[in-house]
Design a protein around this motif. Structure first.
Motif, PDB file in Angstrom:
ATOM      1  N   HIS A   1       0.221 -45.431  23.926  1.00  0.00           N
ATOM      2  CA  HIS A   1       0.554 -45.867  22.582  1.00  0.00           C
ATOM      3  C   HIS A   1       1.929 -46.494  22.576  1.00  0.00           C
ATOM      4  O   HIS A   1       2.797 -46.076  23.324  1.00  0.00           O
ATOM      5  CB  HIS A   1       0.572 -44.676  21.614  1.00  0.00           C
ATOM      6  CG  HIS A   1      -0.742 -43.967  21.521  1.00  0.00           C
ATOM      7  ND1 HIS A   1      -0.891 -42.654  21.862  1.00  0.00           N
ATOM      8  CD2 HIS A   1      -1.960 -44.405  21.159  1.00  0.00           C
ATOM      9  CE1 HIS A   1      -2.152 -42.305  21.683  1.00  0.00           C
ATOM     10  NE2 HIS A   1      -2.831 -43.346  21.264  1.00  0.00           N
TER      11      HIS A   1
ATOM     12  N   ASP B   1       0.821 -41.723  16.286  1.00  0.00           N
ATOM     13  CA  ASP B   1       0.456 -41.312  14.934  1.00  0.00           C
ATOM     14  C   ASP B   1       0.320 -39.791  14.928  1.00  0.00           C
ATOM     15  O   ASP B   1      -0.585 -39.235  15.549  1.00  0.00           O
ATOM     16  CB  ASP B   1      -0.878 -41.965  14.534  1.00  0.00           C
ATOM     17  CG  ASP B   1      -1.344 -41.513  13.156  1.00  0.00           C
ATOM     18  OD1 ASP B   1      -0.630 -40.710  12.519  1.00  0.00           O
ATOM     19  OD2 ASP B   1      -2.413 -41.965  12.719  1.00  0.00           O
TER      20      ASP B   1
ATOM     21  N   LYS C   1      -0.775 -37.801  12.913  1.00  0.00           N
ATOM     22  CA  LYS C   1      -1.964 -37.228  12.262  1.00  0.00           C
ATOM     23  C   LYS C   1      -3.211 -37.344  13.159  1.00  0.00           C
ATOM     24  O   LYS C   1      -4.247 -36.753  12.885  1.00  0.00           O
ATOM     25  CB  LYS C   1      -2.237 -37.937  10.926  1.00  0.00           C
ATOM     26  CG  LYS C   1      -1.137 -37.728   9.903  1.00  0.00           C
ATOM     27  CD  LYS C   1      -1.209 -36.336   9.270  1.00  0.00           C
ATOM     28  CE  LYS C   1       0.025 -36.027   8.457  1.00  0.00           C
ATOM     29  NZ  LYS C   1       1.174 -35.614   9.298  1.00  0.00           N
ATOM     30  N   ASP C   2      -3.068 -38.107  14.203  1.00  0.00           N
ATOM     31  CA  ASP C   2      -4.183 -38.366  15.093  1.00  0.00           C
ATOM     32  C   ASP C   2      -4.373 -37.175  16.056  1.00  0.00           C
ATOM     33  O   ASP C   2      -3.412 -36.539  16.443  1.00  0.00           O
ATOM     34  CB  ASP C   2      -3.820 -39.637  15.879  1.00  0.00           C
ATOM     35  CG  ASP C   2      -4.982 -40.141  16.707  1.00  0.00           C
ATOM     36  OD1 ASP C   2      -6.127 -39.937  16.268  1.00  0.00           O
ATOM     37  OD2 ASP C   2      -4.724 -40.737  17.762  1.00  0.00           O
TER      38      ASP C   2
ATOM     39  N   PRO D   1      -5.172 -36.783  19.624  1.00  0.00           N
ATOM     40  CA  PRO D   1      -5.369 -37.636  20.799  1.00  0.00           C
ATOM     41  C   PRO D   1      -6.337 -37.015  21.807  1.00  0.00           C
ATOM     42  O   PRO D   1      -6.640 -35.812  21.723  1.00  0.00           O
ATOM     43  CB  PRO D   1      -3.966 -37.764  21.386  1.00  0.00           C
ATOM     44  CG  PRO D   1      -3.149 -36.696  20.774  1.00  0.00           C
ATOM     45  CD  PRO D   1      -3.849 -36.179  19.564  1.00  0.00           C
ATOM     46  N   SER D   2      -6.802 -37.837  22.745  1.00  0.00           N
ATOM     47  CA  SER D   2      -7.782 -37.360  23.737  1.00  0.00           C
ATOM     48  C   SER D   2      -7.169 -36.331  24.687  1.00  0.00           C
ATOM     49  O   SER D   2      -7.871 -35.671  25.431  1.00  0.00           O
ATOM     50  CB  SER D   2      -8.336 -38.538  24.534  1.00  0.00           C
ATOM     51  OG  SER D   2      -7.307 -39.106  25.328  1.00  0.00           O
TER      52      SER D   2
ATOM     53  N   GLY E   1      -1.270 -33.380  15.103  1.00  0.00           N
ATOM     54  CA  GLY E   1      -2.710 -33.592  15.151  1.00  0.00           C
ATOM     55  C   GLY E   1      -3.435 -32.486  15.896  1.00  0.00           C
ATOM     56  O   GLY E   1      -4.610 -32.232  15.635  1.00  0.00           O
TER      57      GLY E   1
END
Ligand SMILES: [Zn+2]
Length: 221
Positions: free
Chosen positions: A82, A86, A88-89, A91-92, A129
């Motif tokens: 990235h 973000d 709020k995301d 992530p994987s 997140g």
């Protein structure tokens, strides 16, 4: 007699700061390090060295998550890159139930050695997140320790300490610099190659933290 605490140590910047903070608070720390199939296995070596450096007892718990489900475990998945993160995301790199598993092991270890605290370096700003890094998860898990442990039902419950939970990376680094944390010994990169990649989320957050405090990252040679 100093109070005992189990410190979840990954060998990264946050958990190493956490360990020095716990020692500074007067706890006798017992480090719990996990070998859970992370692609950045290198952090385990770093964690052991950090535990040895501080003369703390440590234990490496080897656990297997063969079903994977995370880019941190599954090398066939690409790590996210990235330019901005973000918060709020999810992530994987999220590892399903990781902190539930880690805290369960820590609770078992803590109860056996008579520790009254568990230190975990969760952070709700950078990783908000991740559901298992949020304050509401910690509050809920605190109830688990009260209801599900012998010490809990006897009223001598084990407290979960999360001193980094609302801190920015820069604030965490300042906390550590004050306590002479050897950041050169810590490893943050998800890739686990010879040198930090400089582009994964973890490298980015670390670089921004050092930039914000106006210091050179001693971990980058
Ligand atoms: Zn990296």
């Amino acid at each position: 007699m100093p109070k005992k605490a189990v410190v979840l140590l990954s060998g990264g910047l946050d958990s190493t700061t956490l360990l020095y903070y716990a020692l500074d608070r007067g706890f006798k720390a017992y480090c719990l390090i996990f070998d859970y199939g992370q692609r950045h296995k290198k952090e385990i070596l770093k964690a052991k060295k950090i535990a040895q450096q501080t003369a703390c007892a440590y234990h490496v718990a080897k656990i297997s998550l063969p079903w994977q489900g995370s880019s941190l475990l599954d090398k066939s998945m690409r790590l996210p890159y990235h330019t901005s993160i973000d918060p709020k995301d999810i992530p994987s790199t999220y590892v399903p139930a990781r902190n539930i598993i880690f805290l369960s092991f820590a609770a078992s270890y803590a109860e056996v050695i008579g520790a009254r605290g568990i230190f975990i370096g969760v952070n709700a700003l950078d990783y908000s997140g991740y559901p298992d890094c949020r304050p509401e998860f910690i509050t809920a898990y605190q109830q688990v320790l009260k209801k599900g442990l012998k010490t809990g039902v006897k009223g001598q419950w084990i407290k979960i300490y999360t001193p980094l939970i609302r801190k920015t990376k820069a604030q965490i680094i300042r906390m550590g610099l004050k306590r002479h944390v050897p950041y050169a010994m810590t490893w943050s990169c998800y890739q686990g190659e010879r040198r930090p990649c400089g582009t994964c989320d973890s490298c980015l957050l670390r670089a921004r933290g050092f930039e914000a405090v106006g210091q050179k990252d001693p971990g980058i040679k």
